[in-house]
Motif scaffolding. Structure first.
Motif, PDB file in Angstrom:
ATOM      1  N   THR A  88       0.855  -1.183   0.000  1.00 46.52           N
ATOM      2  CA  THR A  88       0.000   0.000   0.000  1.00 46.52           C
ATOM      3  C   THR A  88       0.891   1.232   0.000  1.00 46.52           C
ATOM      4  OG1 THR A  88      -1.813   1.105   1.167  1.00 46.52           O
ATOM      5  CG2 THR A  88      -0.320  -0.268   2.506  1.00 46.52           C
ATOM      6  N   THR A 110      -3.054  -2.484  -3.136  1.00 49.77           N
ATOM      7  CA  THR A 110      -4.098  -1.480  -2.913  1.00 49.77           C
ATOM      8  C   THR A 110      -3.917  -0.244  -3.793  1.00 49.77           C
ATOM      9  OG1 THR A 110      -3.049  -0.064  -1.229  1.00 49.77           O
ATOM     10  CG2 THR A 110      -3.960  -2.174  -0.471  1.00 49.77           C
ATOM     11  N   ASP A 111      -2.943  -0.267  -4.695  1.00 50.64           N
ATOM     12  CA  ASP A 111      -2.542   0.961  -5.393  1.00 50.64           C
ATOM     13  C   ASP A 111      -3.614   1.489  -6.338  1.00 50.64           C
ATOM     14  OD1 ASP A 111      -0.129   0.862  -4.134  1.00 50.64           O
ATOM     15  OD2 ASP A 111       1.007   0.142  -5.859  1.00 50.64           O
ATOM     16  N   ASN A 112      -3.642   2.815  -6.435  1.00 50.40           N
ATOM     17  CA  ASN A 112      -4.415   3.519  -7.446  1.00 50.40           C
ATOM     18  C   ASN A 112      -3.487   4.493  -8.167  1.00 50.40           C
ATOM     19  OD1 ASN A 112      -7.256   2.622  -7.131  1.00 50.40           O
ATOM     20  ND2 ASN A 112      -7.027   3.460  -5.071  1.00 50.40           N
ATOM     21  N   SER A 132      -2.197  -3.137 -11.017  1.00 51.24           N
ATOM     22  CA  SER A 132      -1.795  -4.407 -10.415  1.00 51.24           C
ATOM     23  C   SER A 132      -0.965  -5.252 -11.363  1.00 51.24           C
ATOM     24  CB  SER A 132      -3.033  -5.184  -9.962  1.00 51.24           C
ATOM     25  OG  SER A 132      -3.614  -4.562  -8.851  1.00 51.24           O
ATOM     26  N   LYS A 146      -5.593  -7.834  -6.456  1.00 53.12           N
ATOM     27  CA  LYS A 146      -6.040  -6.460  -6.238  1.00 53.12           C
ATOM     28  C   LYS A 146      -7.085  -6.441  -5.147  1.00 53.12           C
ATOM     29  CE  LYS A 146      -5.754  -2.173  -7.705  1.00 53.12           C
ATOM     30  NZ  LYS A 146      -4.433  -1.519  -7.798  1.00 53.12           N
ATOM     31  N   ASN A 149      -8.551  -1.174  -2.718  1.00 52.78           N
ATOM     32  CA  ASN A 149      -8.249   0.083  -3.396  1.00 52.78           C
ATOM     33  C   ASN A 149      -9.478   0.920  -3.707  1.00 52.78           C
ATOM     34  OD1 ASN A 149      -8.891  -1.960  -5.511  1.00 52.78           O
ATOM     35  ND2 ASN A 149      -8.688  -0.176  -6.857  1.00 52.78           N
ATOM     36  N   GLN A 208     -11.104   0.634 -10.515  1.00 56.12           N
ATOM     37  CA  GLN A 208     -10.022   1.584 -10.321  1.00 56.12           C
ATOM     38  C   GLN A 208     -10.593   2.985 -10.081  1.00 56.12           C
ATOM     39  OE1 GLN A 208      -7.745   1.387 -13.953  1.00 56.12           O
ATOM     40  NE2 GLN A 208      -9.324   2.366 -15.175  1.00 56.12           N
ATOM     41  N   TYR A 214     -15.940   2.783  -7.405  1.00 61.67           N
ATOM     42  CA  TYR A 214     -14.847   3.373  -6.633  1.00 61.67           C
ATOM     43  C   TYR A 214     -15.376   4.341  -5.573  1.00 61.67           C
ATOM     44  CZ  TYR A 214     -10.466   5.921  -5.745  1.00 61.67           C
ATOM     45  OH  TYR A 214      -9.375   6.497  -5.157  1.00 61.67           O
TER      46      TYR A 214
END
Length: 253
Positions: A88, A110-112, A132, A146, A149, A208, A214
């Motif tokens: 993260t 957890t990336d965006n 991801s 994933k 996020n 995403q 989201y």
């Protein structure tokens, strides 16, 4: 859940193959999402090992706040210690995630992608890959899933419910390894959430940044621009599935 944290129950779970319900959770990154996941994991009876880019000594206050079962370490040590590891970090730093200690491990990403923070990433701008998949390419011998996020951390902190609760909330996951997704779904269950398998990592674009699934489903107040002030609301599997079905590529919006 009645069994969480009970020594006899945890010992019984140790007999399960690859059971996440007895794991140590490693965290590479200890910001809002990382610290929230750590709190939920500890409440569920897991142990957590936290790390950040500034060194374990900078996490002493957070570790003291989290209490027993939490400790700070370097990113390499957190990666080695974790049976499941949560990455993260800001996406621009994904190449700094240690590779060797994560070989063969399940990694929750957890990336965006936020271009203002991360700079322009051509493959993501052209939508030829996903965040991801970038991390999976960086960690070729890990099993990336994933998750976490698409929900704001304040909502993640309060929406956890026991299995069977009518207000149980569902979070999406995506990954290329079915066993890894099963383990991650089991971890989600242990901390109070259902998991909805969206498919391969390539399908993670459906939840995403700025898609219909989201953040907003878990609490939205159009009169207030700050998600931290939005009241949290549970999201069923059916509701999440509908939002995922509304997803549009950036180029089509």
């Amino acid at each position: 859940m009645q069994h969480q944290g009970h020594p006899d129950a945890r010992n019984a779970r140790r007999g399960r193959s690859r059971s996440v319900l007895m794991t140590t959770i490693g965290l590479i990154g200890a910001g809002n999402i990382g610290s929230t996941v750590a709190k939920l994991a500890l409440a569920a009876g897991h142990e957590v090992v936290l790390s950040n880019s500034r060194g374990p000594e900078t996490l002493s206050d957070l570790v003291a706040e989290l209490g027993a079962g939490a400790r700070a370490a370097t990113a390499d040590d957190a990666a080695r210690a974790g049976d499941v590891v949560v990455v993260t970090v800001p996406l621009k730093n994904y190449r700094e995630v240690p590779v060797e200690p994560l070989r063969g491990k399940i990694v929750i990403d957890t990336d965006n992608y936020y271009p203002d923070r991360d700079g322009q990433i051509t493959e993501l701008d052209e939508e030829t890959t996903t965040t991801s998949e970038l991390l999976q390419a960086h960690l070729p011998e890990s099993r990336v899933v994933k998750g976490f996020n698409n929900i704001f951390f304040t909502h993640l902190a309060v929406l956890a419910r026991p299995s069977g609760d009518p207000e149980r909330t569902t979070l999406p996951i995506a990954g290329d390894d079915d066993e890894a997704k099963r383990v991650v779904a089991e971890f989600f269950d242990s901390i109070g959430y259902d998991a909805l398998d969206v498919g391969a990592l390539a399908e993670s674009w459906r939840f995403q940044r700025d898609t219909a699934a989201y953040v907003a489903p878990y609490g939205e107040d159009v009169s207030d621009p700050d998600p931290a002030d939005w009241p949290a609301r549970p999201v069923s599997s059916e509701t999440l599935q509908a939002r995922l079905g509304e997803a549009k590529r950036y180029r089509d919006t």
